[in-house]
Design a protein around this motif. Structure first.
Motif, PDB file in Angstrom:
ATOM      1  N   VAL A 256     -33.068   9.421  37.177  1.00 25.51           N
ATOM      2  CA  VAL A 256     -31.827   8.738  36.785  1.00 25.51           C
ATOM      3  C   VAL A 256     -31.036   9.611  35.814  1.00 25.51           C
ATOM      4  CG1 VAL A 256     -30.899   6.778  35.494  1.00 25.51           C
ATOM      5  CG2 VAL A 256     -32.676   6.408  37.206  1.00 25.51           C
ATOM      6  N   LEU A 257     -31.723  10.228  34.853  1.00 27.43           N
ATOM      7  CA  LEU A 257     -31.034  11.087  33.885  1.00 27.43           C
ATOM      8  C   LEU A 257     -30.377  12.282  34.564  1.00 27.43           C
ATOM      9  CD1 LEU A 257     -33.544  11.151  30.881  1.00 27.43           C
ATOM     10  CD2 LEU A 257     -31.417   9.873  31.069  1.00 27.43           C
ATOM     11  N   LEU A 258     -31.049  12.852  35.545  1.00 26.50           N
ATOM     12  CA  LEU A 258     -30.480  13.998  36.257  1.00 26.50           C
ATOM     13  C   LEU A 258     -29.307  13.581  37.130  1.00 26.50           C
ATOM     14  CD1 LEU A 258     -33.764  15.843  37.293  1.00 26.50           C
ATOM     15  CD2 LEU A 258     -32.074  16.633  35.632  1.00 26.50           C
ATOM     16  N   ALA A 259     -29.367  12.356  37.651  1.00 27.17           N
ATOM     17  CA  ALA A 259     -28.276  11.867  38.495  1.00 27.17           C
ATOM     18  C   ALA A 259     -27.079  11.429  37.666  1.00 27.17           C
ATOM     19  CB  ALA A 259     -28.761  10.707  39.366  1.00 27.17           C
ATOM     20  N   GLU A 260     -27.338  10.907  36.471  1.00 21.28           N
ATOM     21  CA  GLU A 260     -26.271  10.429  35.594  1.00 21.28           C
ATOM     22  C   GLU A 260     -26.472  11.009  34.197  1.00 21.28           C
ATOM     23  OE1 GLU A 260     -25.460   6.222  35.884  1.00 21.28           O
ATOM     24  OE2 GLU A 260     -26.592   6.117  37.751  1.00 21.28           O
ATOM     25  N   PRO A 261     -26.128  12.290  34.002  1.00 25.47           N
ATOM     26  CA  PRO A 261     -26.422  12.997  32.754  1.00 25.47           C
ATOM     27  C   PRO A 261     -25.755  12.397  31.516  1.00 25.47           C
ATOM     28  CG  PRO A 261     -24.981  14.304  34.164  1.00 25.47           C
ATOM     29  CD  PRO A 261     -25.484  13.173  34.988  1.00 25.47           C
ATOM     30  N   ASP A 262     -24.728  11.580  31.686  1.00 28.25           N
ATOM     31  CA  ASP A 262     -24.118  10.928  30.524  1.00 28.25           C
ATOM     32  C   ASP A 262     -25.146  10.102  29.756  1.00 28.25           C
ATOM     33  OD1 ASP A 262     -21.631  11.972  30.936  1.00 28.25           O
ATOM     34  OD2 ASP A 262     -20.884  10.265  32.091  1.00 28.25           O
ATOM     35  N   ARG A 263     -26.179   9.622  30.459  1.00 27.27           N
ATOM     36  CA  ARG A 263     -27.200   8.797  29.806  1.00 27.27           C
ATOM     37  C   ARG A 263     -28.045   9.597  28.807  1.00 27.27           C
ATOM     38  NH1 ARG A 263     -28.761   4.033  33.279  1.00 27.27           N
ATOM     39  NH2 ARG A 263     -27.197   3.947  34.931  1.00 27.27           N
ATOM     40  N   LEU A 264     -28.065  10.919  28.970  1.00 30.32           N
ATOM     41  CA  LEU A 264     -28.851  11.757  28.062  1.00 30.32           C
ATOM     42  C   LEU A 264     -28.414  11.592  26.612  1.00 30.32           C
ATOM     43  CD1 LEU A 264     -29.379  15.131  29.934  1.00 30.32           C
ATOM     44  CD2 LEU A 264     -31.149  13.820  28.742  1.00 30.32           C
ATOM     45  N   ARG A 265     -27.146  11.267  26.393  1.00 29.00           N
ATOM     46  CA  ARG A 265     -26.656  11.108  25.027  1.00 29.00           C
ATOM     47  C   ARG A 265     -27.225   9.852  24.367  1.00 29.00           C
ATOM     48  NH1 ARG A 265     -21.647  12.064  27.579  1.00 29.00           N
ATOM     49  NH2 ARG A 265     -20.979   9.958  27.022  1.00 29.00           N
ATOM     50  N   ARG A 266     -27.761   8.920  25.157  1.00 28.24           N
ATOM     51  CA  ARG A 266     -28.249   7.646  24.612  1.00 28.24           C
ATOM     52  C   ARG A 266     -29.771   7.545  24.575  1.00 28.24           C
ATOM     53  NH1 ARG A 266     -24.518   5.925  28.496  1.00 28.24           N
ATOM     54  NH2 ARG A 266     -26.122   4.819  29.691  1.00 28.24           N
ATOM     55  N   VAL A 267     -30.449   8.503  25.170  1.00 26.78           N
ATOM     56  CA  VAL A 267     -31.905   8.437  25.244  1.00 26.78           C
ATOM     57  C   VAL A 267     -32.532   8.865  23.924  1.00 26.78           C
ATOM     58  CG1 VAL A 267     -33.941   9.456  26.344  1.00 26.78           C
ATOM     59  CG2 VAL A 267     -31.998   8.791  27.731  1.00 26.78           C
ATOM     60  N   ALA A 268     -33.504   8.102  23.469  1.00 28.81           N
ATOM     61  CA  ALA A 268     -34.272   8.484  22.283  1.00 28.81           C
ATOM     62  C   ALA A 268     -35.245   9.580  22.689  1.00 28.81           C
ATOM     63  CB  ALA A 268     -35.030   7.279  21.725  1.00 28.81           C
ATOM     64  N   ILE A 269     -35.030  10.779  22.169  1.00 30.53           N
ATOM     65  CA  ILE A 269     -35.843  11.917  22.607  1.00 30.53           C
ATOM     66  C   ILE A 269     -37.131  12.056  21.812  1.00 30.53           C
ATOM     67  CG2 ILE A 269     -33.830  13.159  23.461  1.00 30.53           C
ATOM     68  CD1 ILE A 269     -33.902  14.906  21.001  1.00 30.53           C
ATOM     69  N   THR A 270     -37.366  11.197  20.843  1.00 33.03           N
ATOM     70  CA  THR A 270     -38.640  11.161  20.135  1.00 33.03           C
ATOM     71  C   THR A 270     -39.161   9.744  20.152  1.00 33.03           C
ATOM     72  OG1 THR A 270     -37.554  10.812  17.998  1.00 33.03           O
ATOM     73  CG2 THR A 270     -38.047  13.091  18.616  1.00 33.03           C
ATOM     74  N   GLY A 271     -40.481   9.616  20.283  1.00 30.85           N
ATOM     75  CA  GLY A 271     -41.082   8.292  20.322  1.00 30.85           C
ATOM     76  C   GLY A 271     -40.720   7.554  21.597  1.00 30.85           C
ATOM     77  N   GLY A 272     -41.058   6.285  21.657  1.00 30.88           N
ATOM     78  CA  GLY A 272     -40.683   5.459  22.796  1.00 30.88           C
ATOM     79  C   GLY A 272     -41.662   5.533  23.948  1.00 30.88           C
ATOM     80  N   GLU A 273     -41.503   4.598  24.870  1.00 34.33           N
ATOM     81  CA  GLU A 273     -42.412   4.483  26.012  1.00 34.33           C
ATOM     82  C   GLU A 273     -42.406   5.727  26.889  1.00 34.33           C
ATOM     83  OE1 GLU A 273     -45.203   2.519  28.447  1.00 34.33           O
ATOM     84  OE2 GLU A 273     -44.400   1.924  26.499  1.00 34.33           O
ATOM     85  N   LEU A 274     -41.216   6.316  27.076  1.00 35.54           N
ATOM     86  CA  LEU A 274     -41.122   7.491  27.927  1.00 35.54           C
ATOM     87  C   LEU A 274     -41.990   8.628  27.394  1.00 35.54           C
ATOM     88  CD1 LEU A 274     -37.908   8.856  29.556  1.00 35.54           C
ATOM     89  CD2 LEU A 274     -39.431  10.410  28.364  1.00 35.54           C
ATOM     90  N   ASN A 275     -41.875   8.912  26.097  1.00 43.43           N
ATOM     91  CA  ASN A 275     -42.658  10.000  25.511  1.00 43.43           C
ATOM     92  C   ASN A 275     -44.136   9.654  25.399  1.00 43.43           C
ATOM     93  OD1 ASN A 275     -40.799  12.325  24.575  1.00 43.43           O
ATOM     94  ND2 ASN A 275     -39.675  10.488  23.979  1.00 43.43           N
ATOM     95  N   ASP A 276     -44.460   8.375  25.197  1.00 47.08           N
ATOM     96  CA  ASP A 276     -45.865   7.970  25.175  1.00 47.08           C
ATOM     97  C   ASP A 276     -46.512   8.209  26.538  1.00 47.08           C
ATOM     98  OD1 ASP A 276     -45.765   7.241  22.542  1.00 47.08           O
ATOM     99  OD2 ASP A 276     -45.534   5.094  22.920  1.00 47.08           O
ATOM    100  N   THR A 277     -45.801   7.854  27.597  1.00 48.08           N
ATOM    101  CA  THR A 277     -46.323   8.076  28.945  1.00 48.08           C
ATOM    102  C   THR A 277     -46.479   9.564  29.218  1.00 48.08           C
ATOM    103  OG1 THR A 277     -45.244   6.051  29.715  1.00 48.08           O
ATOM    104  CG2 THR A 277     -45.951   7.615  31.398  1.00 48.08           C
ATOM    105  N   LEU A 278     -45.507  10.357  28.764  1.00 48.99           N
ATOM    106  CA  LEU A 278     -45.573  11.803  28.942  1.00 48.99           C
ATOM    107  C   LEU A 278     -46.779  12.384  28.196  1.00 48.99           C
ATOM    108  CD1 LEU A 278     -43.877  14.057  30.313  1.00 48.99           C
ATOM    109  CD2 LEU A 278     -42.794  14.426  28.096  1.00 48.99           C
ATOM    110  N   GLY A 279     -47.084  11.822  27.020  1.00 43.67           N
ATOM    111  CA  GLY A 279     -48.184  12.325  26.205  1.00 43.67           C
ATOM    112  C   GLY A 279     -49.550  12.137  26.835  1.00 43.67           C
ATOM    113  N   THR A 280     -49.699  11.124  27.682  1.00 42.41           N
ATOM    114  CA  THR A 280     -50.999  10.877  28.326  1.00 42.41           C
ATOM    115  C   THR A 280     -50.993  11.232  29.808  1.00 42.41           C
ATOM    116  OG1 THR A 280     -50.380   8.553  28.687  1.00 42.41           O
ATOM    117  CG2 THR A 280     -51.652   9.063  26.696  1.00 42.41           C
ATOM    118  N   LEU A 281     -49.899  11.826  30.310  1.00 42.11           N
ATOM    119  CA  LEU A 281     -49.804  12.167  31.724  1.00 42.11           C
ATOM    120  C   LEU A 281     -50.971  13.030  32.180  1.00 42.11           C
ATOM    121  CD1 LEU A 281     -48.337  12.373  34.457  1.00 42.11           C
ATOM    122  CD2 LEU A 281     -46.962  14.233  33.490  1.00 42.11           C
TER     123      LEU A 281
END
Length: 367
Positions: A256-281
């Motif tokens: 989704v971020l690659l398809a709609e890069p405007d969303r990158l300005r709103r994403v929390a790049i530290t912490g959060g579910e996305l980074n937690d999932t990445l940490g245990t991938l």
């Protein structure tokens, strides 16, 4: 593409869940120190996150580094001697009661020396330690190949990410974060189009995602085939299936971020579910690779208990208690059931080396 924000995608998943019950020079510190401060300031280093460390020790399926607010970082490992998990201070790996390999010692020291480690840092240090030969000659060659492929892929991904986000006014630090995430999940830079990337990971499936999907497809049949009275297979299945689903959501969110890069300005790049999932991938990648090993397991109950212990470590929370944690009471089978003709330590060592190589090949071959 029109659609929900990446975090709304994650929220939708939780709603469904609720409804269903030249080589780097390695510095080896003689006295490693946990350098992260204990602070009241809410930052990525203190808020709380879990990072899987792909270790090689024969007695454990991997370690998890837990970073949390107002407490020193800790290492978690499956208890090789009985039920539950072992938790120690991150700079005292000998306190586990078993001897870590040289590779594991150096990797742990490298990671805890960082102020704010994340999945990308673990990945880079893992390759670098392998490249120095601590895990053997073959692993050294793979580590060097992975570092070389990683550097080339990073450059290519940065070019692609710059093209995709052109006109979206994305700060460079967010662009760097996106590139590091794409590296960790194994994205192919050649598959990223200038526009319309919402189906990227269906058109070009990274090796890691393919292994996860294979694991998700076979986890129920494989674990049910191992069912025994001393371990509750359904509890392991529930945790693993939820984790595999979260990983799929991670890939969907990045698409989704690659398809709609405007969303990158709103994403929390530290912490959060996305980074937690990445940490245990990488931990769930190892879980999926362990499922491949089940047909070769000398004792089915040992295979099930190991998968259960790894799932428990990867999903452990500070609030876990016997009433709320489905895996906390998992016990390990008695060692007397292990066949005497199979050397247990040798079996686990060789098996874990295969798992490490399989994970690194995903990067060393540029898949």
């Amino acid at each position: 593409m029109s659609g929900p924000d990446v975090f709304h995608v994650e929220a939708d998943f939780h709603a469904r869940e609720g409804s269903q019950s030249a080589l780097m020079e390695i510095f080896v510190a003689s006295s490693p120190v946990n350098s992260r401060p204990v602070s009241d300031t809410p930052s990525y280093a203190t808020y709380g996150t879990s990072l899987f460390l792909p270790t090689t020790g024969a007695l454990v399926g991997g370690l998890v580094l837990r970073i949390q607010k107002r407490r020193a970082a800790e290492l978690l490992a499956p208890n090789p001697f009985g039920a539950g998990i072992l938790v120690i201070e991150s700079d005292k790996p000998d306190s586990f009661g078993f001897i870590p390999t040289a590779f594991d010692r150096v990797l742990i020291r490298q990671i805890i020396a960082l102020d704010e480690p994340d999945a990308a840092a673990v990945r880079g240090r893992f390759f670098a330690v392998m490249a120095t030969g601590f895990a053997g000659r073959e692993a050294q060659r793979l580590g060097r190949a992975a570092m070389k492929a990683d550097a080339a892929r990073r450059d290519a991904l940065l070019i692609k990410a710059t093209e995709v986000t052109r006109g979206a006014s994305v700060p460079f630090e967010r662009l760097e974060w996106l590139v590091s995430v794409l590296l960790c999940i194994g994205a192919d830079p050649e598959a990223i189009a200038t526009k319309g990337n919402d189906d990227l990971f269906r058109r070009s499936v990274p090796a890691r995602l393919q292994i996860i999907r294979e694991g998700a497809a076979c986890v129920r049949s494989r674990l049910q085939a191992l069912d025994c009275s001393s371990l509750n297979t359904e509890r392991v299945l529930h945790v693993a299936e939820e984790a595999f689903a979260r990983i799929e959501v991670l890939y969907e969110g990045i698409a989704v971020l690659l398809a709609e890069p405007d969303r990158l300005r709103r994403v929390a790049i530290t912490g959060g579910e996305l980074n937690d999932t990445l940490g245990t991938l990488e931990g769930w990648l190892r879980f999926a690779l362990l499922l491949r090993e089940i047909p070769h397991a000398p004792v089915p109950s040992f295979a099930l208990s190991e998968l259960s212990a790894l799932a428990q470590v990867l999903s452990h929370k500070n609030s876990a208690i016997a009433k709320t944690s489905g895996l906390i009471s998992t016990v390990r089978p008695n060692s007397s059931s292990w066949p005497p003709e199979v050397d247990q330590a040798l079996y686990y060592t060789e098996r874990n080396e295969r798992l490490v190589r399989a994970a690194v090949i995903c990067d060393a071959k540029g898949l």
